[in-house]
Design a protein around this motif. Structure first.
Motif: not given
Length: 383
Positions: A224-229, A325-334, A362-366
């Motif tokens: 989560l924190m990596t995705a937000i960064i 798995v979360k990180s991959v989905i987060f990467g797609v959304l970002i 948009m990315a943070i909401v997703f």
């Protein structure tokens, strides 16, 4: 006699009481738009007060200077006089002023040129917002289809993009993001350990801080924190880069030369971020556990070997797999948010900034919505 005076050398206006139906207006001083000029309402009050006025005259013998502000004042006065059916005699004005007033009258105001405050009914506003949301949803679905096709072509080696661009993007998304990911991950681990120790110390269970930090970082906080960064760092950068290319018409040039912009610009960015997010997440997990160990060893007096053993005993491959798995989905959304806002950017400098801001939001909401869905799914599946 009525008078209005701004300064000794500023605009002055004197009006005597009407005689024989004639109101004489004496104009003096320097009339400039930057000064505080008398308002036409002053003359309107004099027209409405006292005897009936049939004709309006000017005396500008004491006028020392004027600019467009003087003409604006005269137009206001004459419009009020015309509304009251009063004739205006301009012979007392300077010749240049008379010519400009005639020129202004010769070119009528275009209908609709003047801005007027307009408030739509509530239902109309709701309708416009609904239409805008539907249009945005349609554009989003269209872009999802285009990017999915682009990734499919990349999987079959049919996408047209330079491999050197992909490697450069992977470096920007991965290696160059390590410093900020390192700082945030260590701090998150420290905070989790400190907050947990405050509660667990009351029950003499300080050792379970290792379990808390390890599981929280592996399953949740690392990804989560990596995705937000990355949303604030890389997602905004993607939007700004592609938005600038749209402003400079570089994307139009790619289309002209037969290069699909989705393949050439969007696909390598998505692949780079999808590939780097799991690596950054594992790195963040490790540093978060190190941050927790710092608190456990220094504040809770837990031996380092015991802290490590406790962490290993309660962490499983499934915990890390969920985070990856979360990180991959987060990467797609970002990548999707940044590229979409950049490709849909307007043709102005302000539009680039708006696109970057919208990409981050948009990315943070997703990310938050997707994380909530993952939480429900893992609970239902017993993971």
């Amino acid at each position: 006699m009525t008078a209005m005076e701004a300064t000794n050398e500023g605009p002055r206006i004197d009006m005597a009481r009407p005689r024989n139906g004639v109101l004489a207006i004496r104009l003096a001083g320097t009339w400039r738009a930057k000064d505080r000029l008398p308002d036409g309402a002053v003359v309107a009050e004099q027209l409405n007060a006292g005897p009936r006025v049939e004709r309006l005259t000017y005396d500008s013998s004491s006028l020392t200077g004027w600019d467009s502000g003087f003409l604006t004042f005269l137009q206001k006065v004459e419009s009020k006089a015309a509304a009251a059916g009063i004739a205006v005699e301009r012979s007392g004005l300077p010749a240049g002023v008379q010519r400009l007033l005639k020129l202004a009258e010769a070119v009528p105001e275009r209908k609709g040129a003047r801005r007027t405050a307009k408030s739509d009914p509530v239902l109309a506003q709701v309708g416009k917002q609904t239409q805008g949301a539907m249009k945005q949803s349609g554009a989003m679905i269209e872009f999802i289809g285009e990017t999915t096709s682009g990734l499919g072509r990349a999987a079959t080696a049919r996408a047209k993009f330079r491999r050197s661009d992909l490697l450069l993007l992977m470096q920007e998304c991965g290696a160059q993001a390590l410093p900020i990911v390192s700082l945030i991950s260590v701090l998150v681990g420290l905070i989790l350990a400190f907050v947990g120790s405050v509660q667990l110390r009351q029950f003499g269970a300080q050792i379970f801080v290792a379990d808390l930090v390890g599981i929280a970082m592996a399953r949740e906080m690392g990804a989560l924190m990596t995705a937000i960064i990355m949303a604030g760092r890389t997602g905004a950068a993607f939007a700004a880069q592609l938005g600038t290319m749209e402003v400079n018409e570089e994307i139009d040039a790619l289309k002209t030369f037969g290069f699909p912009p989705i393949d050439f610009l969007v696909t390598p960015r998505m692949i780079a971020l999808i590939a780097m997010m799991p690596i950054l997440t594992l790195y963040a997990d490790f540093l978060g556990i190190v941050g927790g160990a710092i608190v456990g060893v220094t504040m809770l007096d837990i031996p380092l070997a015991q802290y490590v053993n406790e962490t290993q005993a309660h962490l499983s491959v499934a915990d890390f797999a969920i985070g990856l798995v979360k990180s991959v989905i987060f990467g797609v959304l970002i990548a999707f948010s940044g590229c979409m806002q950049g490709m849909r950017c307007g043709r102005s400098a302000s539009a680039v900034g708006a696109a970057a801001t919208s990409a981050v939001v948009m990315a943070i909401v997703f990310i938050v919505v997707a994380d909530g869905i993952f939480a429900v799914l893992t609970d239902r599946l017993g993971l």
